[in-house]
Design a protein around this motif. Structure first.
Motif, mmCIF file in Angstrom:
data_model
loop_
_atom_site.group_PDB
_atom_site.id
_atom_site.type_symbol
_atom_site.label_atom_id
_atom_site.label_comp_id
_atom_site.label_asym_id
_atom_site.label_seq_id
_atom_site.Cartn_x
_atom_site.Cartn_y
_atom_site.Cartn_z
ATOM 1 N N ARG A 269 39.106 45.759 42.546
ATOM 2 C CA ARG A 269 38.891 44.655 43.497
ATOM 3 C C ARG A 269 37.398 44.412 43.711
ATOM 4 N NH1 ARG A 269 43.375 47.333 45.710
ATOM 5 N NH2 ARG A 269 42.143 48.364 47.332
ATOM 6 N N GLN A 270 36.625 45.484 43.817
ATOM 7 C CA GLN A 270 35.173 45.361 43.975
ATOM 8 C C GLN A 270 34.548 44.697 42.756
ATOM 9 O OE1 GLN A 270 32.571 45.604 46.011
ATOM 10 N NE2 GLN A 270 31.206 45.220 44.380
ATOM 11 N N PHE B 186 35.335 41.011 42.857
ATOM 12 C CA PHE B 186 34.548 40.391 43.927
ATOM 13 C C PHE B 186 33.093 40.205 43.492
ATOM 14 C CE2 PHE B 186 31.837 40.789 47.724
ATOM 15 C CZ PHE B 186 32.254 39.658 48.409
ATOM 16 N N ARG C 26 32.467 36.910 41.666
ATOM 17 C CA ARG C 26 33.087 35.772 42.364
ATOM 18 C C ARG C 26 32.437 34.426 42.089
ATOM 19 N NH1 ARG C 26 30.275 38.938 45.447
ATOM 20 N NH2 ARG C 26 28.691 38.166 46.900
ATOM 21 N N GLY D 138 35.716 33.164 43.214
ATOM 22 C CA GLY D 138 35.953 33.362 44.646
ATOM 23 C C GLY D 138 36.747 32.228 45.261
ATOM 24 N N ILE E 178 42.830 41.241 46.609
ATOM 25 C CA ILE E 178 41.388 41.009 46.755
ATOM 26 C C ILE E 178 41.112 40.299 48.069
ATOM 27 C CG2 ILE E 178 39.391 39.786 45.783
ATOM 28 C CD1 ILE E 178 40.896 40.231 43.009
ATOM 29 N N TYR E 179 41.944 39.333 48.404
ATOM 30 C CA TYR E 179 41.792 38.582 49.649
ATOM 31 C C TYR E 179 41.871 39.507 50.868
ATOM 32 C CZ TYR E 179 42.689 35.116 53.249
ATOM 33 O OH TYR E 179 42.630 34.357 54.386
ATOM 34 N N TYR F 281 38.449 41.232 50.871
ATOM 35 C CA TYR F 281 37.217 40.437 50.833
ATOM 36 C C TYR F 281 37.359 39.009 51.350
ATOM 37 C CZ TYR F 281 35.592 44.259 47.929
ATOM 38 O OH TYR F 281 35.233 45.500 47.476
ATOM 39 N N LEU G 234 34.589 36.063 51.125
ATOM 40 C CA LEU G 234 34.814 34.936 50.209
ATOM 41 C C LEU G 234 34.707 33.611 50.956
ATOM 42 C CD1 LEU G 234 37.810 36.340 48.140
ATOM 43 C CD2 LEU G 234 35.484 35.920 47.306
#
Length: 86
Positions: free
Chosen positions: A6-7, A10, A13, A38, A73-74, A77, A81
């Motif tokens: 996920r990092q 991100f 993005r 993103g 991911i949401y 982050y 985002l």
């Protein structure tokens, strides 16, 4: 996805992405272009219609994210985002 995955997503993005799997009322697929990775994650997670579970985001040299990847991911982050923060 792992936290590291996920990092990594991100951190990328800002690259260009295409959203596929969103269908129009007539049943045709309508790829959505012109978004950053993103923005695409936000769209799929926040704004997509009820058929978003079939959506996926294509980016990079053949990378893709499923609907559940976008949600994952949401969750981690989403506020960043939305801010567009680095």
């Amino acid at each position: 996805m792992t936290p590291e995955d996920r990092q990594a997503v991100f951190s990328h993005r800002e690259i260009a992405a295409v959203i596929k799997g969103i269908t129009l009322d007539d049943g045709t697929d309508a790829p959505i272009t012109g978004k950053s990775l993103g923005e695409a994650i936000l769209f799929v997670s926040e704004e997509a219609s009820t058929n978003a579970s079939s959506a996926h985001v294509i980016y990079g040299a053949n990378e893709s994210l499923s609907y559940t990847d976008c949600l994952s991911i949401y969750r981690d982050y989403g506020p960043a985002l939305r801010r567009g923060s680095n």
